[in-house]
Design a protein around this motif. Structure first.
Motif, PDB file in Angstrom:
ATOM      1  N   ARG A  54      87.176  56.143 -49.014  1.00  0.00           N
ATOM      2  CA  ARG A  54      87.859  55.073 -49.739  1.00  0.00           C
ATOM      3  C   ARG A  54      88.860  54.378 -48.813  1.00  0.00           C
ATOM      4  N   TYR A  55      89.053  53.108 -49.068  1.00  0.00           N
ATOM      5  CA  TYR A  55      89.928  52.293 -48.224  1.00  0.00           C
ATOM      6  C   TYR A  55      90.838  51.449 -49.119  1.00  0.00           C
ATOM      7  N   ARG A  56      92.021  51.167 -48.586  1.00  0.00           N
ATOM      8  CA  ARG A  56      92.966  50.301 -49.280  1.00  0.00           C
ATOM      9  C   ARG A  56      93.243  49.091 -48.406  1.00  0.00           C
ATOM     10  N   PRO A  57      93.137  47.879 -48.951  1.00  0.00           N
ATOM     11  CA  PRO A  57      93.412  46.693 -48.136  1.00  0.00           C
ATOM     12  C   PRO A  57      94.884  46.685 -47.665  1.00  0.00           C
ATOM     13  N   SER A  58      95.040  46.284 -46.437  1.00  0.00           N
ATOM     14  CA  SER A  58      96.392  46.212 -45.858  1.00  0.00           C
ATOM     15  C   SER A  58      96.969  44.803 -45.889  1.00  0.00           C
ATOM     16  N   HIS A  99      90.356  41.706 -52.079  1.00  0.00           N
ATOM     17  CA  HIS A  99      89.857  43.055 -52.364  1.00  0.00           C
ATOM     18  C   HIS A  99      90.937  43.819 -53.116  1.00  0.00           C
ATOM     19  N   PRO A 100      91.049  43.638 -54.387  1.00  0.00           N
ATOM     20  CA  PRO A 100      92.092  44.351 -55.129  1.00  0.00           C
ATOM     21  C   PRO A 100      91.741  45.826 -55.289  1.00  0.00           C
ATOM     22  N   GLY A 101      92.692  46.677 -55.307  1.00  0.00           N
ATOM     23  CA  GLY A 101      92.485  48.093 -55.553  1.00  0.00           C
ATOM     24  C   GLY A 101      91.910  48.823 -54.358  1.00  0.00           C
ATOM     25  N   ILE A 102      91.092  49.818 -54.644  1.00  0.00           N
ATOM     26  CA  ILE A 102      90.520  50.703 -53.634  1.00  0.00           C
ATOM     27  C   ILE A 102      89.088  50.255 -53.336  1.00  0.00           C
ATOM     28  N   VAL A 103      88.743  50.194 -52.058  1.00  0.00           N
ATOM     29  CA  VAL A 103      87.384  49.859 -51.614  1.00  0.00           C
ATOM     30  C   VAL A 103      86.694  51.152 -51.201  1.00  0.00           C
ATOM     31  N   THR A 104      85.493  51.374 -51.745  1.00  0.00           N
ATOM     32  CA  THR A 104      84.745  52.609 -51.471  1.00  0.00           C
ATOM     33  C   THR A 104      83.427  52.267 -50.794  1.00  0.00           C
TER      34      THR A 104
END
Length: 537
Positions: free
Chosen positions: A159-163, A169-174
């Motif tokens: 999982r990734y979080r936009p910086s 890309h709101p929220g968590i990117v999986t």
């Protein structure tokens, strides 16, 4: 004066002659009566004797079918009496003077090297204990092993979080999920391939496979596997339709049918007996599941534009096909069934065994002449000689049958066999004008052998969808075997493509068809050197 009559007057009393005639002619009347009764008794006795012979023959036939040898060779019909002048039977196994079988090659298999060295106490001279000196080279030997190991693919999606503050890309990117053939199913490609090959190529019941998997620490429920098989049906429908379309374009088919049980209640149908039809061409095999055994099944499958030759048995439904009546399809009847009639006659009527086996020998001669003609098809001069010899033998066989049928004293059992031969003579001689047509329908019967084993092992299908899937898989797997393709490798590649397509058929189904394969795919999926593809379920 009253007229007078010249006739003698009528007697007024009893006739003195009639009683005398009745007494004197009574023995003659009685003799005629009992002679007629005796003749009727003789006729009745002859009919009973004939009926008794027929019943005895039928009893011998049933005993042979239940307890006798199943082979139809001429030797099986000959009584096993010692004959000192007969040549000794040929020994089994490798024949002297014949080339032996080719040694199998396993060089395509991966190699696991094991280094075996002498133990320390044995790597020196046993007398002076001086050490041995290593030399170049090794003595190699090969042992084949197989290892099947079940494993779990634990897929960890990071999982990734936009910086940034862009808000795209709101929220968590999986990471995207792993492709699956069956959505939300634990069964991967390799396990599904194992189920399909085991059930539809090895013809083993599913519960036996599950018991085998349990010994490998994989405990699956029957419902899980059954649900996965049902959801595989739409994936193979495009392939099955492509096989059927390619089959209809062929110029020669072998046709046959066998019963197949489908334990499902269908409106308008009584019972669970369905039929599995097979249409076997040179490059494709197609099975069709149908509720009935009438002529409409091959008629609808082949289509109104079908043209060619179909090799079949003498079942009347084939002769009722509309394309046959219009002359677009020519029926070639099976000589193996004709030969079987004479073999059965020899077993059923022992006193007529010689006559029947003589016919079996003549039919065998026709087979030999046809094989000799087929071996020289590309040599015009030799082919002309072989063709003339074959035609003369076939003509002599037909003349012999007509001559025997003209005998009014011919035995009824012989007449029945010869009348069947004469009624089907036109279809039995198609191979004479068409050397590419086989003399028998053994190709279709061999194709049906596997499904019949499956029918005995798992009693058919429990639902209509299961019967349709069985027909699809039988068609696909036997076609792959015709093209010398590894069913496991092909199914692995196809189901992997289905998984990558989101659990549906791939966009380019045509590229998976055996006649459209690229050289690279054919090399990867051939039985000579198949390679395991990575499981991406």
């Amino acid at each position: 004066m009253a007229p007078t009559c010249s006739a003698p007057p009528l007697p007024e009393g009893p006739c003195p002659v009639c009683p005398r005639l009745a007494v004197e002619f009574e023995p003659w009347r009685q003799a005629g009566y009992w002679k007629a009764q005796h003749q009727r008794a003789l006729e009745r006795e002859a009919l009973l004797r004939q009926e008794n012979e027929q019943l005895r023959a039928q009893l011998r036939l049933r005993e042979q079918q239940l307890f006798g040898r199943k082979t139809e060779t001429a030797a099986a019909a000959i009584p096993t009496t010692a004959n000192p002048t007969a040549a000794p039977p040929r020994r089994r196994g490798q024949q002297r003077g014949h080339k032996g079988p080719r040694r199998r090659d396993y060089s395509h298999l991966p190699v696991v090297v094991e280094e075996h060295e002498l133990p320390a106490d044995q790597s020196c001279c046993q007398h002076c204990h001086r050490p041995f000196v290593p030399v170049s080279g090794t003595e190699d030997s090969t042992i084949l092993e197989i290892e099947v190991k079940a494993h779990r693919r634990l897929i960890r999606r990071h999982r990734y979080r936009p910086s940034c503050a862009c808000g795209v890309h709101p929220g968590i990117v999986t990471a995207p999920p792993a492709p699956r053939v069956v959505a939300k199913s634990l069964l991967g490609v390799s396990l599904l391939v194992e189920v399909l090959v085991d059930k539809y190529l090895s013809y083993r019941p599913t519960y036996r496979l599950l018991a085998d998997l349990k010994t490998r620490d994989v405990d699956l429920s029957l419902g899980t596997v059954t649900d996965a098989l049902q959801r595989l049906l739409p994936l193979f429908e495009p392939v099955y339709e492509a096989l059927a379309a390619y089959s209809r374009q062929q110029p020669l088919w072998h046709g046959d049918e066998t019963r197949w049980l489908v334990f499902a209640t269908v409106e308008g149908k009584v019972g669970f007996r369905w039929y599995l039809w097979v249409f076997h061409a040179a490059q494709v095999v197609v099975f069709v599941l149908a509720q009935g055994r009438a002529h409409d099944v091959p008629e609808q499958y082949l289509g109104p534009k079908a043209e060619g030759i179909m090799v079949v048995d003498r079942y009347k439904a084939y002769q009722a096909i509309n394309q046959v009546k219009t002359g677009h399809i020519v029926l070639a009847f099976c000589w193996a069934h004709v030969r079987r009639d004479f073999v059965t006659h020899a077993r059923t009527w022992p006193e007529q065994e010689g006559w029947a086996l003589d016919w079996v020998e003549r039919i065998g001669q026709i087979y030999q002449y046809n094989d000799e003609r087929g071996a020289v098809v590309e040599e015009p001069a030799a082919f002309a000689v072989a063709d003339a010899r074959l035609r003369a033998a076939v003509t002599a066989l037909g003349t012999q049958g007509e001559t025997e049928l003209a005998d009014p004293q011919l035995h009824p059992a012989r007449r029945k066999v010869l009348e069947s031969l004469g009624n089907h003579w036109t279809g039995l001689t198609v191979f004479v004008e068409h050397p590419e047509v086989p003399m028998d329908n053994n190709t279709a019967e061999r194709a049906q052998r596997g499904p019949v084993v499956g029918r005995k092992n798992y009693y058919g299908s429990g639902a209509v969808w299961a019967g349709r899937l069985a027909a699809m898989m039988f068609s696909l797997l036997q076609t792959l075997c015709l093209w010398n393709l590894n069913p496991r490798a092909w199914l692995t590649a196809y189901l992997t493509a289905c998984a990558e397509a989101g659990g549906g058929p791939p966009a380019e189904v045509e590229r998976f068809l055996p006649w459209n394969l690229s050289a690279e795919d054919r090399g990867h999926w051939s039985l000579a050197g198949a390679k395991d593809d990575k499981d991406t379920s």
